[in-house]
Structure formats: C-alpha cells, structure tokens
Design an enzyme around this catalytic site. Structure first.
Site, PDB file in Angstrom:
ATOM      1  N   GLY A   1       0.800  -1.220   0.000  1.00  0.00           N
ATOM      2  CA  GLY A   1       0.000   0.000   0.000  1.00  0.00           C
ATOM      3  C   GLY A   1       0.827   1.263   0.000  1.00  0.00           C
ATOM      4  O   GLY A   1       0.287   2.363  -0.130  1.00  0.00           O
TER       5      GLY A   1
ATOM      6  N   ALA B   1       8.839  -4.577   0.046  1.00  0.00           N
ATOM      7  CA  ALA B   1       8.884  -3.119   0.081  1.00  0.00           C
ATOM      8  C   ALA B   1       8.469  -2.560   1.438  1.00  0.00           C
ATOM      9  O   ALA B   1       8.455  -1.342   1.623  1.00  0.00           O
ATOM     10  CB  ALA B   1       7.981  -2.540  -1.014  1.00  0.00           C
TER      11      ALA B   1
ATOM     12  N   LYS C   1      20.632   5.265   1.276  1.00  0.00           N
ATOM     13  CA  LYS C   1      20.993   5.596   2.656  1.00  0.00           C
ATOM     14  C   LYS C   1      21.658   4.430   3.373  1.00  0.00           C
ATOM     15  O   LYS C   1      22.166   4.578   4.499  1.00  0.00           O
ATOM     16  CB  LYS C   1      19.753   6.062   3.417  1.00  0.00           C
ATOM     17  CG  LYS C   1      19.214   7.390   2.915  1.00  0.00           C
ATOM     18  CD  LYS C   1      17.922   7.785   3.585  1.00  0.00           C
ATOM     19  CE  LYS C   1      17.449   9.165   3.108  1.00  0.00           C
ATOM     20  NZ  LYS C   1      17.203   9.220   1.655  1.00  0.00           N
TER      21      LYS C   1
ATOM     22  N   THR D   1      17.047  21.873   4.885  1.00  0.00           N
ATOM     23  CA  THR D   1      17.903  21.715   6.060  1.00  0.00           C
ATOM     24  C   THR D   1      19.286  22.309   5.849  1.00  0.00           C
ATOM     25  O   THR D   1      19.888  22.839   6.767  1.00  0.00           O
ATOM     26  CB  THR D   1      18.022  20.231   6.433  1.00  0.00           C
ATOM     27  OG1 THR D   1      18.550  19.503   5.317  1.00  0.00           O
ATOM     28  CG2 THR D   1      16.661  19.666   6.817  1.00  0.00           C
TER      29      THR D   1
END
Length: 629
Positions: free
Chosen positions: A287, A361, A407, A469
């Site tokens: 989803g 996922a 990451k 940022t």
C-alpha cells in the site's frame, strides 16, 4: 448535422458526378466523334456511377473528418476515384457494352476528382476561418518547436472553436527554419534567446511542442524559458502521445521531474513479463508509494495471483479498490493485513499462497523519526526482513527481491544502518537456498510519502517560506514508476546474491529543486517565496551515495543498471550480529545505536561524514557466503 454528414457528403459527390457527366454531353456536341467516341448513356452511366460509389465506400472516404484532412485523406480520395473508374472500364469491356472512349472517360474522371478535391478543400478552409478567433479576444501563445508536432498543434488551435489561443510565433534551434514562416506564423530562434523576446511580445503562455526531446534537452529548454511571468505547458514524450487523439488535449503542466535532466531507464519488458506472467506474486508494503506502484506494474503483466501484504489498512484498501476498478475479475487479487514482524503470520501467508515471486517493500523509512525510535527500525526493518527471508526459503519462493536505499551506503542514520543489515541478510542466503535472493538500491523517489516535494508544495501554497535543512545537500532522484520498473527489471535479472544499483546520473541539489518548484508555481524565489535553512536533521548527511566501493561493480545487459559485489557474513557472524541487536532492543536507544555501530562496520555518525565529504570507507576482502540463521 453530424448524424447526416455521411449521407450529405455522398449526395454532394453524386451531384458532382452529374456535373462531370455534363462535360461528356458538351464534349459529344462540340468535339469530333473520333475523339469522343460512342457510348450509350442509359447503360454506361449507371455502371460508371455504381463503380464509383462502391469504390468510395470501400476506401471509407466518407469516414474522414475533412476539417482536419491532410495529404493522406486527399490521396485516398484520388485513389478511390481511379479504382472506381478502372473497375468500370474493366466491367464494360468484359460485358462488351458500347462504352465511351478512353480519352473522354479520363477527362470525366479528372473533372470529377478535381471537383471533389475543390469542395473538400474549400470546406476545410472556410471552417478554419469560421472558427479562428479574433486576435483581440485570444490569449497570445508562443510554441517552442517548429516541427511536426508544432505544426499539428498550430493547425488544431486555429481550427478548434473552443481554442483560446492565438499563436504569435515559433522558436526553434534549426538554422534552416529561422526567418521562415509556418502557415503564416514566423519562426524565430534560437531557443536560448527566446525568453527576452517572449516577454517583449507581451506573451505569458508558452507551449513546448518537441515530444522527441531527451530528458536532458527538455531540462535545458525549460530552464531557458522559465520565468515568473510565463506559464509553460508541454507535450508528452513521443511514446506517450495518444494516436488519433487531438494533440492539443494532450498538453500537460511542467512537472518537477522534467527538470531532473536524466533520461528514463530502458527496460527489458519481455524479461519482466516472463518474471510475472502466470506467477503468484506477493508484495509486502503493497500500500506504500513504491509498493502500490509495484502492484500496478505487476497487475498489467497478467500474474496468476497478486497478494498485497500491508499493516496499514487504509493504503491497502486504496490500492485494492484501484486495481479492482481497473481489472475487475481479470485479476486474482488478495489483500492481507499483517505485520512482517509476526514470524508465524508470515509463515502462514507463505504456506497459504505459495508465492513464486516476492517483492519486499515494507519498511520504516523516515530518517528523523527512526533516530528517536531506533528499536522500531530494528524490529521492523531487520527482524521483519529476517522473517520474510526464512519464510521464502522454507516455502520454495523462486525469487525474493529486497528493496533497499542509497541511505544504506556508509549509513549515518539508524534507518540507513537497518537497511544495510537487510542487504546483509538477503545476501547471506547465497548458495545455501534454492530461492534466488537479490536487493535493489536506488535514491530518493519524487512524490513518495515523506519526500520533500509534497512538503515544498504545501509550503508554497501557504505563501512560504520553503525550508531546506542545508543549501549544500545533494540527492539522487527518480520517479515512482521508474523505481518500480527498476525493481521488476532487477528481479528479471537476478540469479543469486546480487545487489543491483541504478546509474541515476548526476545528483540534484535540494536548493535547485526548491528554486525550480517555486518558479513552476509562478513565483520568484527569494522575492515572492523565501527559501531558508533550518539545519541538518538527526541522522541526515549532506550527500547520498549509491555505491560502497566503486571498484566492485560490474555492468549488466542494461547499461543503466549495475551489480555491486559485497562481502557477506557467515552464518556464525550473522547470528552474532542479530543477537547483539536483540539484546540492545531491551535497553536505552543510545545502546541500540552503539550496537548498530558494532554490527554495521560502515555505520558512522553524520557529523563525522559531513566533515569529511571526500572520504570513503574501505571494504574488507570478500568473505565466504553463509545463510541467515
């Protein structure tokens, strides 16, 4: 009138035929008999007319919209007329009827065809003039690109009664077109010099009508004509243009991905279809942003069954209803609400559905939130993945594809370190399971939940400021459909233990992304909407990487996709790492962070990495492979 258009046009052609026959009567009276020849009107003309009418119907000349007619329609009409007359000549001679001479027959054919062409051409010109709006009441527009798409767009804008545009000029980089006119509209150039001239003309609407542009070329053109006072529309890519649909209706707004400047990855659709078609496919996190797009891509490739697993029922319900509406009973769709943390529940689902292909996922992915709740990242991302890997191995899954992130490379956050551990778990299954395991690593996804684009849009809608940022931050970006397609492509390539990495081109500065989004919204950065720095968030680093050690990559058959070879842990090492994490979960978050430093050698504090941007972590020599225990 549309209802009677065909009969009226047929009657018009019949009347034109009678006019052409009048030429015959005149010829009989004034031309020598040796040229005209004999002929029995009561026999010749009915046969001649029948052959003509039949030919026109067979060639479907009455189905064309003559207001949009081009050379193809006119040539079809001529061909139909010639075939009709040829058929008459053949039948008349075969039946041995007394026929007109071939010279007169050809003359009647020429006159009749000329009449039909003239009537249709005059109708087209008259309709175009009748629908063309007055210049004073229309919105002036400039078209970038004086090619085929630009010409079609100009013609449709002029002929459409609902068009609000008046094309003032074209701009094109082709030196052979500059200084000339296209249907009376001047062609100027180059495109790089267009913006000052557009503003001098008082034009505020620009349409980029070059669908064959590459992503890099489109980015350059959009940057050249972007301005606060100019609204830009764009035609889709050539492959996306809908054949037969008016080109003006396919215009779309410029999207932020148009400014990334990276061509979309070419995919091997045949291999992807082989992976999916006729198979039971299970998607965890189905989803979510990536998971739901994976489900869309999978559904259109005729799986035997699609199983969506998600803990968040609202998202799962949304994608379920979307796929049901689109495919109905053609798609065997099952939705299960479950957490990947629950090993028994995962085993039950794998035992029930027996999936052949699994796309994993499901994950906690928000970097700052996982910094304050590291135990949740470990339980969900690490041990949840472990549960799935064990279930896939136990129940004979053919292929298991783990979705990873940039990451995970030299991670500076709990989330990144947890995803690196997921890669280790998946890779540890090499050569000790019949299941093919692989991981796919890519960068940030435009428009996904939690990405910067929705945040920037909300800030712009509220009048700013837009917050970033750090102005030095750079990131790799891709679209959601492209990310999902990459995962499918990698799944079709996977053989064992691969870590797939996408060549995502040049990274994008977040500052540039924010400035471009402000301009696309019709504002001037720093004047209408301010952009301010708020400081790096916990776990955030100035740049992301896709590769840990570039020397350990190899090409695949897709020039944009690479395989990175990573050392994997032995069963004993993996068990030790997982035990360290289990023990840390019951303690303070600082203990969990320390434990991650022990089990993920490349995990570093963000301050350390941000202060040494050129530094890279060396990877120890590759070790023997093992299994997740």
């Amino acid at each position: 009138m549309n209802r009677f258009r065909k009969p009226l046009l047929f009657l018009s052609d019949s009347a034109l035929f009678l006019c052409a026959v009048g030429f015959y009567l005149i010829a009989v009276r004034y031309m020598p008999y040796t040229i005209v020849g004999g002929g029995n009107l009561t026999m010749d003309l009915p046969l001649l007319y029948g052959c003509i009418a039949l030919s026109q119907l067979l060639f479907k000349t009455y189905d064309s919209l003559w207001r949009y007619a081009e050379s193809k329609e006119y040539l079809t009409l001529i061909a139909a007329a010639l075939v009709g007359f040829g058929l008459y000549e053949f039948l008349a001679r075969m039946l041995r009827w007394s026929t007109m001479s071939f010279v007169l027959l050809s003359a009647i054919a020429a006159v009749w065809v000329l009449e039909m062409l003239s009537v249709r051409f005059l109708y087209r010109v008259n309709r175009s003039r009748g629908f063309r709006r007055k210049e004073d009441g229309a919105v002036p527009v400039v078209i970038i690109g004086a090619g085929g798409a630009g010409e079609r767009l100009l013609d449709e804008l002029r002929s459409n009664p609902n068009s609000r545009y008046a094309v003032q000029s074209f701009f094109d980089d082709d030196p052979g077109k500059r200084g000339k006119q296209l249907h009376g509209v001047p062609i100027r150039g180059p495109i790089s010099a267009a913006l000052p001239r557009i503003k001098a003309m008082g034009v505020h609407e620009v349409i980029v009508a070059i669908p064959s542009l590459s992503e890099v070329q489109r980015k350059n053109i959009l940057e050249q004509v972007s301005d606060k006072s100019v609204h830009i529309s764009i035609l889709p890519d050539t492959l996306d243009l809908i054949s037969g649909k008016p080109i003006r209706t396919q215009l779309r707004e410029v999207r932020i991905e148009d400014l990334l400047g990276r061509d979309v990855v070419d995919l091997d659709n045949a291999a992807i279809n082989t992976l999916i078609a006729g198979k039971t496919v299970l998607v965890t996190g189905g989803g979510g942003s990536i998971g739901s797009e994976l489900c869309r891509q999978i559904a259109k490739r005729d799986p035997k069954q699609l199983v969506i697993v998600d803990i968040y029922e609202n998202n799962a319900y949304d994608i379920q209803q979307e796929l049901k509406f689109r495919y109905g009973s053609r798609l065997d769709l099952r939705v299960e609400i479950a957490s990947i943390r629950d090993a028994e529940r995962m085993d039950q689902l794998f035992r029930t559905y027996r999936p052949e292909v699994v796309f994993h996922a499901a994950a906690h992915k928000h970097v700052p939130l996982m910094e304050t709740s590291p135990q949740e990242a470990i339980r969900n991302n690490v041990f949840g993945t472990l549960n799935l890997v064990r279930a896939a191995d136990a129940h004979g899954v053919k292929k298991f594809i783990q979705i990873s992130t940039d990451k995970a490379v030299n991670p500076t956050s709990v989330m990144g370190a947890s995803k690196r551990l997921c890669e280790m778990i998946v890779q540890s299954m090499a050569m000790c399971s019949e299941t093919t395991f692989a991981a796919v690593r890519f960068g940030n996804v435009l428009g996904s939940n939690g990405s910067v684009i929705p945040l920037f849009k909300r800030q712009i809608e509220n009048g700013g400021p837009v917050t970033i940022t750090d102005k030095r931050i750079i990131r790799y970006f891709m679209t959601i459909p492209e990310a999902a397609q990459l995962v499918l492509e990698a799944g079709s390539m996977a053989k064992q233990n691969e870590l797939f990495v996408l060549d995502m081109g040049q990274p994008v500065k977040i500052l540039d992304l924010a400035e471009n989004l402000v301009r696309l919204s019709g504002y001037e950065p720093y004047r209408d909407i301010d952009i301010i720095e708020t400081g790096l968030r916990p776990g955030e680093k100035l740049y992301e990487e896709l590769l840990i050690a570039s020397r350990d990559i190899e090409k695949t058959e897709n020039e944009k996709i690479f395989v990175e070879h990573q050392p994997v842990v032995t069963p004993e090492e993996l068990a030790e790492k997982l035990e360290i994490l289990r023990a840390a979960l019951e303690k303070d978050p600082s203990v969990i962070r320390s434990a991650l430093h022990r089990v993920v050698p490349t995990f570093r504090e963000p301050e350390e990495l941000n202060n040494a941007q050129g530094e890279r972590v060396e990877i120890p020599p590759q070790q023997s492979v093992g299994c997740a225990q």
